[in-house]
Scaffold this active site. Structure first.
Site, PDB file in Angstrom:
ATOM      1  N   ARG A  75      21.949  59.569   7.295  1.00  0.00           N
ATOM      2  CA  ARG A  75      21.560  59.438   5.862  1.00  0.00           C
ATOM      3  C   ARG A  75      21.903  58.074   5.253  1.00  0.00           C
ATOM      4  NH1 ARG A  75      22.624  58.046   0.812  1.00  0.00           N
ATOM      5  NH2 ARG A  75      24.740  59.287   1.212  1.00  0.00           N
ATOM      6  N   HIS A 123      33.524  51.154   2.962  1.00  0.00           N
ATOM      7  CA  HIS A 123      32.898  50.072   3.326  1.00  0.00           C
ATOM      8  C   HIS A 123      33.681  49.193   3.919  1.00  0.00           C
ATOM      9  CE1 HIS A 123      28.451  51.379   2.116  1.00  0.00           C
ATOM     10  NE2 HIS A 123      29.358  52.498   2.110  1.00  0.00           N
ATOM     11  N   CYS A 142      24.459  48.219   1.516  1.00  0.00           N
ATOM     12  CA  CYS A 142      24.283  48.604   0.165  1.00  0.00           C
ATOM     13  C   CYS A 142      23.252  47.315  -0.451  1.00  0.00           C
ATOM     14  CB  CYS A 142      25.457  48.477  -0.775  1.00  0.00           C
ATOM     15  SG  CYS A 142      24.923  48.878  -2.431  1.00  0.00           S
TER      16      CYS A 142
HETATM   17 MG    MG Z   1      28.000  54.305   1.974  1.00  0.00          MG
END
Ligand code: MG
Length: 307
Positions: free
Chosen positions: A17, A213, A244
């Site tokens: 996802r 991240h 992102c």
């Molecule tokens: Mg993430």
């Protein structure tokens, strides 16, 4: 440091996802299902499958219904398969096809929330509240994501006050776990310590997962610090898939391979088989026609090719 390592850590695999939704090349449902099937064979017990968002918003997630139907046909009963749900429409679809666990999301930054979901923090609460209530009334587990916990691409450093406000809200509506997202990968160990110390005043740490991240190469340092602080749940993405769209240069989620390697080096059990994990990563990377951002994954595969 390293005075209080846990014996076991739970990894929440978010590659299918969170990883794939930021990948430009839209894959077939069969390829995504096969990737998830390979992940179910690795020992991972929580695999985030998809997101019930509008297909025009995130084309990669446009096949959520057919993908979940396929995954359901082979999903072992001991593996959790949460799906992201942005609103009641998404929840109704998820309930119709037998999703047993959902995730809701907001952020600690008003600007980020406005750009991401067109709602302020407070407005997002009003959107999430009925989703969580209906899910819990139907016996569905709810996980909460908080973005921009360590920094926002628009507002810079975000406040611990906002983090506490959002955390209290997600707790109050019944989220069993709250994932603390370093959405743009700007967090550092001092922040991990400061945030954890605040959260510990009101909550047990096993209610949280760290979602790091690796943009600045700090993900493992942050995870090591979090481990030492008592965290035992970590989100990660196989091969480090993702990124992102709101943050220039932001690389993907920390790679599951990197996290598992770190934990196994420390003698912490994850239940994950590295060889099977890299098989899943190798498959999805071949379909995406891209290389992994994980140093460990690349070294592991190079060693395998040249024993
Ligand atoms: Mg993430």
């Amino acid at each position: 440091m390293l005075k209080s390592l846990p014996t076991d850590v739970r990894i929440i695999e978010v590659g299918p996802r969170d990883g794939l939704q930021n990948e430009k090349k839209v894959l077939s449902t069969d390829d995504k299902a096969h990737y998830i099937k390979l992940l179910t064979q690795t020992g991972l017990k929580t695999i985030e499958v998809t997101s019930f968002v509008r297909a025009d918003k995130i084309p990669q997630m446009g096949d959520a219904v057919s993908l979940f139907e396929k995954v359901k046909s082979f999903l072992p009963t001991d593996i959790h398969a949460p799906c992201l749900v942005p609103n009641l429409t998404g929840l109704e679809t998820a309930l119709d096809i037998g999703v047993k666990e959902i995730a809701v999301f907001t952020a600690t930054s008003n600007t980020f929330n406005k750009k991401n979901i067109n709602a302020t923090i407070e407005e997002s609460f009003e959107r999430i509240r009925p989703v969580a209530k209906m899910a819990i009334d139907c016996g569905i587990k709810v996980r909460g994501y908080i973005s921009t916990v360590f920094g926002c691409p628009y507002e810079g450093q975000t406040s611990i006050e906002n983090l506490m406000k959002v955390t209290r809200f997600l707790d109050e509506i019944g989220c069993y776990e709250i994932s603390l997202g370093d959405t743009i990968g700007v967090g550092n160990p001092a922040q991990v310590l400061a945030i954890t110390n605040e959260l510990k005043k009101e909550f047990k740490l096993d209610r949280f997962a760290m979602h790091m991240h690796d943009t600045n190469g700090m993900a493992l340092a942050n995870i090591l610090t979090a481990l030492d602080c008592g965290h035992t749940n970590f989100d990660s993405s196989s091969a480090g898939l993702g990124g992102c769209p709101y943050a220039k240069g932001a690389t993907g989620n920390v790679a599951t391979e990197d996290v598992v390697n770190l934990l196994h080096c420390l003698g912490v059990n994850t239940g994950v088989d590295m060889e099977k994990l890299t098989t899943a990563s190798e498959f999805i990377l071949s379909k995406l026609e891209k290389k992994s951002s994980s140093k460990f994954y690349n070294a592991y595969m190079a060693r395998k090719a040249n024993p």
